[in-house]
Scaffold this motif. Structure first.
Motif, PDB file in Angstrom:
ATOM      1  N   VAL A  17       0.819  -1.223   0.000  1.00  0.00           N
ATOM      2  CA  VAL A  17       0.000   0.000   0.000  1.00  0.00           C
ATOM      3  C   VAL A  17       0.852   1.272   0.000  1.00  0.00           C
ATOM      4  CG1 VAL A  17      -1.846   1.238   1.168  1.00  0.00           C
ATOM      5  CG2 VAL A  17      -1.914  -1.248   1.060  1.00  0.00           C
ATOM      6  N   PRO A  18       1.502   1.660   1.116  1.00  0.00           N
ATOM      7  CA  PRO A  18       2.213   2.945   1.094  1.00  0.00           C
ATOM      8  C   PRO A  18       3.503   2.939   0.278  1.00  0.00           C
ATOM      9  CG  PRO A  18       2.535   1.885   3.205  1.00  0.00           C
ATOM     10  CD  PRO A  18       1.574   1.031   2.449  1.00  0.00           C
ATOM     11  N   ALA A 181     -12.535  -0.378  -0.650  1.00  0.00           N
ATOM     12  CA  ALA A 181     -12.420   1.078  -0.536  1.00  0.00           C
ATOM     13  C   ALA A 181     -11.053   1.554  -1.024  1.00  0.00           C
ATOM     14  CB  ALA A 181     -12.653   1.509   0.917  1.00  0.00           C
ATOM     15  N   TYR A 182     -10.006   0.793  -0.703  1.00  0.00           N
ATOM     16  CA  TYR A 182      -8.655   1.161  -1.140  1.00  0.00           C
ATOM     17  C   TYR A 182      -8.552   1.105  -2.657  1.00  0.00           C
ATOM     18  CZ  TYR A 182      -3.686   0.676  -2.179  1.00  0.00           C
ATOM     19  OH  TYR A 182      -2.441   0.835  -2.722  1.00  0.00           O
ATOM     20  N   ILE A 183      -9.087   0.052  -3.272  1.00  0.00           N
ATOM     21  CA  ILE A 183      -9.009  -0.091  -4.731  1.00  0.00           C
ATOM     22  C   ILE A 183      -9.758   1.045  -5.421  1.00  0.00           C
ATOM     23  CG2 ILE A 183      -9.637  -1.552  -6.681  1.00  0.00           C
ATOM     24  CD1 ILE A 183      -9.308  -3.976  -4.785  1.00  0.00           C
ATOM     25  N   ILE A 184     -10.985   1.306  -4.955  1.00  0.00           N
ATOM     26  CA  ILE A 184     -11.783   2.390  -5.554  1.00  0.00           C
ATOM     27  C   ILE A 184     -11.083   3.734  -5.342  1.00  0.00           C
ATOM     28  CG2 ILE A 184     -13.972   3.650  -5.404  1.00  0.00           C
ATOM     29  CD1 ILE A 184     -15.320   0.985  -4.672  1.00  0.00           C
ATOM     30  N   GLY A 185     -10.568   3.951  -4.122  1.00  0.00           N
ATOM     31  CA  GLY A 185      -9.878   5.204  -3.823  1.00  0.00           C
ATOM     32  C   GLY A 185      -8.641   5.397  -4.673  1.00  0.00           C
ATOM     33  N   PHE A 190      -6.077   8.993  -8.334  1.00  0.00           N
ATOM     34  CA  PHE A 190      -5.077   9.244  -9.370  1.00  0.00           C
ATOM     35  C   PHE A 190      -5.719   9.667 -10.695  1.00  0.00           C
ATOM     36  CE2 PHE A 190      -2.270   6.832  -6.516  1.00  0.00           C
ATOM     37  CZ  PHE A 190      -1.168   7.672  -6.538  1.00  0.00           C
ATOM     38  N   TYR A 191      -6.943   9.236 -10.957  1.00  0.00           N
ATOM     39  CA  TYR A 191      -7.617   9.693 -12.179  1.00  0.00           C
ATOM     40  C   TYR A 191      -7.887  11.190 -12.092  1.00  0.00           C
ATOM     41  CZ  TYR A 191     -10.818   9.993 -16.101  1.00  0.00           C
ATOM     42  OH  TYR A 191     -11.403  10.336 -17.298  1.00  0.00           O
ATOM     43  N   ARG A 192      -8.402  11.631 -10.953  1.00  0.00           N
ATOM     44  CA  ARG A 192      -8.672  13.063 -10.781  1.00  0.00           C
ATOM     45  C   ARG A 192      -7.378  13.877 -10.768  1.00  0.00           C
ATOM     46  NH1 ARG A 192     -13.323  12.960  -5.992  1.00  0.00           N
ATOM     47  NH2 ARG A 192     -15.026  12.134  -7.311  1.00  0.00           N
ATOM     48  N   MET A 206       4.748   1.106 -13.577  1.00  0.00           N
ATOM     49  CA  MET A 206       5.181   1.440 -12.228  1.00  0.00           C
ATOM     50  C   MET A 206       4.210   2.364 -11.508  1.00  0.00           C
ATOM     51  SD  MET A 206       7.812  -0.341 -11.764  1.00  0.00           S
ATOM     52  CE  MET A 206       8.288   0.324 -10.165  1.00  0.00           C
ATOM     53  N   HIS A 207       3.108   2.687 -12.138  1.00  0.00           N
ATOM     54  CA  HIS A 207       2.105   3.525 -11.480  1.00  0.00           C
ATOM     55  C   HIS A 207       1.485   2.740 -10.318  1.00  0.00           C
ATOM     56  CE1 HIS A 207      -1.422   6.047 -10.830  1.00  0.00           C
ATOM     57  NE2 HIS A 207      -0.794   6.991 -11.522  1.00  0.00           N
ATOM     58  N   PRO A 208       1.192   3.409  -9.182  1.00  0.00           N
ATOM     59  CA  PRO A 208       0.644   2.696  -8.015  1.00  0.00           C
ATOM     60  C   PRO A 208      -0.619   1.886  -8.302  1.00  0.00           C
ATOM     61  CG  PRO A 208       1.299   4.902  -7.385  1.00  0.00           C
ATOM     62  CD  PRO A 208       1.463   4.833  -8.877  1.00  0.00           C
TER      63      PRO A 208
END
Length: 320
Positions: A17-18, A181-185, A190-192, A206-208
């Motif tokens: 995650v982080p 929630a993590y996947i949707i977030g 990152f889209y916004r 390599m994008h998160p």
């Protein structure tokens, strides 16, 4: 044990995650235009959805579906199980809980399997009535065998109770909700932040969104490999509960060169006749403790169990 679970859970959380987000933020170059072509970007988007979809299905299956299936199987065994009389061969108290007056115990039971071959099997569970001393060495208890050896568990105690741990189920639900929630977030944030009216053309490997999923997928696959290879051998358990026994002649005994926890893996090559009188040659690999290495037989005969439908699949139930 709890400490190790917490430690590896925290370790997994950090690197999945982080860590990918931190690395990306530290090395990111500010680009207001597209980083890839439309086709490549949508390829990365599809890859990320496949990865996260697999991870989500894995956890839902592991935490919920398998649990409900096992509960259903236990109910089926209680209705249709094959009764056996089992003798307690060994008993070990693991932990006593004064609040619930329950013992966590480990016992070894001896009883006939589905082919009436005498076997021994180890099990751990919570004894809700320790004052009755039902599982002292030498006592007899009733067990029910699962007639369908393609499903686990392969046997249960005759009076086994079936239920769910409410707090445990709640933790599982919370974990799945947080994962979703993590996947949707991840996708939303990152889209916004990076789309700049170019859609998903900001995606790279390599994008998160992708790399975080890849790291989680690696841990999932490693977990499946470790559990499948080292902690549970379902093929051996099926043979134990549904196989036939016989005496086999030892043809050779050798080390494979594989060392696990400083203990060598030994390969046995044996010959034996099945219950139909057909001759077979088979091999069997087993990790042997260094303390028992000197007692490994090098010649003569040894008792084995085999699958009557595929005699090449065999095991040595009692290891020195």
């Amino acid at each position: 044990m709890k400490f190790m679970i917490v430690f590896w859970g925290a370790f997994l959380f950090f690197f999945c995650v982080p860590f990918p987000i931190f690395i990306y933020m530290m090395t990111e170059e500010v680009i207001t235009g597209p980083r890839n072509s439309l086709a490549v970007s949508y390829g990365f988007l599809g890859l990320s959805l496949l990865i996260w979809g697999y991870i989500l299905v894995f956890f839902i299956n592991t935490l919920f579906i398998k649990t409900f299936k096992q509960r259903s199987t236990i109910h089926s065994i209680l209705r249709n199980g094959i009764p056996r009389d089992a003798k307690v061969m060994r008993y070990q108290l693991l932990k006593y809980s004064p609040k619930t007056n329950m013992n966590a115990i480990q016992i070894v039971l001896s009883f006939p399997n589905l082919r009436n071959t005498q076997i021994e099997h180890e099990m751990m569970f919570h004894d809700s009535k320790p004052q009755e001393k039902r599982f002292d060495v030498g006592n007899h208890v009733k067990v029910l065998l699962n007639p369908n050896v393609s499903q686990e568990p392969y046997f249960i105690l005759n009076d086994q109770k079936v239920g769910f741990n409410a707090s445990g189920m709640m933790l599982r639900i919370v974990f799945i909700v947080l994962l979703i929630a993590y996947i949707i977030g991840l996708y939303t944030y990152f889209y916004r932040r990076e789309s700049f009216d170019f859609g998903w053309q900001f995606l790279t490997f390599m994008h998160p969104i992708i790399f975080s999923g890849v790291m989680t997928l690696i841990y999932v696959l490693v977990f499946q490999l470790i559990v499948g290879k080292f902690f549970k051998n379902k093929n051996e358990e099926r043979i134990l509960f549904a196989g036939r026994n016989t005496e086999a002649h030892i043809l050779s005994v050798s080390e494979t060169g594989v060392i696990i926890n400083d203990q060598p893996q030994i390969m046995f090559q044996v010959s034996f006749k099945d219950f139909r009188g057909n001759e077979h040659i088979a091999t069997y690999k087993k990790i042997v403790s260094l303390l028992n290495l000197s007692s490994v037989p090098k010649k003569g005969t040894i008792e084995i169990m085999y699958d009557e439908n595929d005699p090449k699949k065999m095991m040595i139930p009692k290891m020195f």
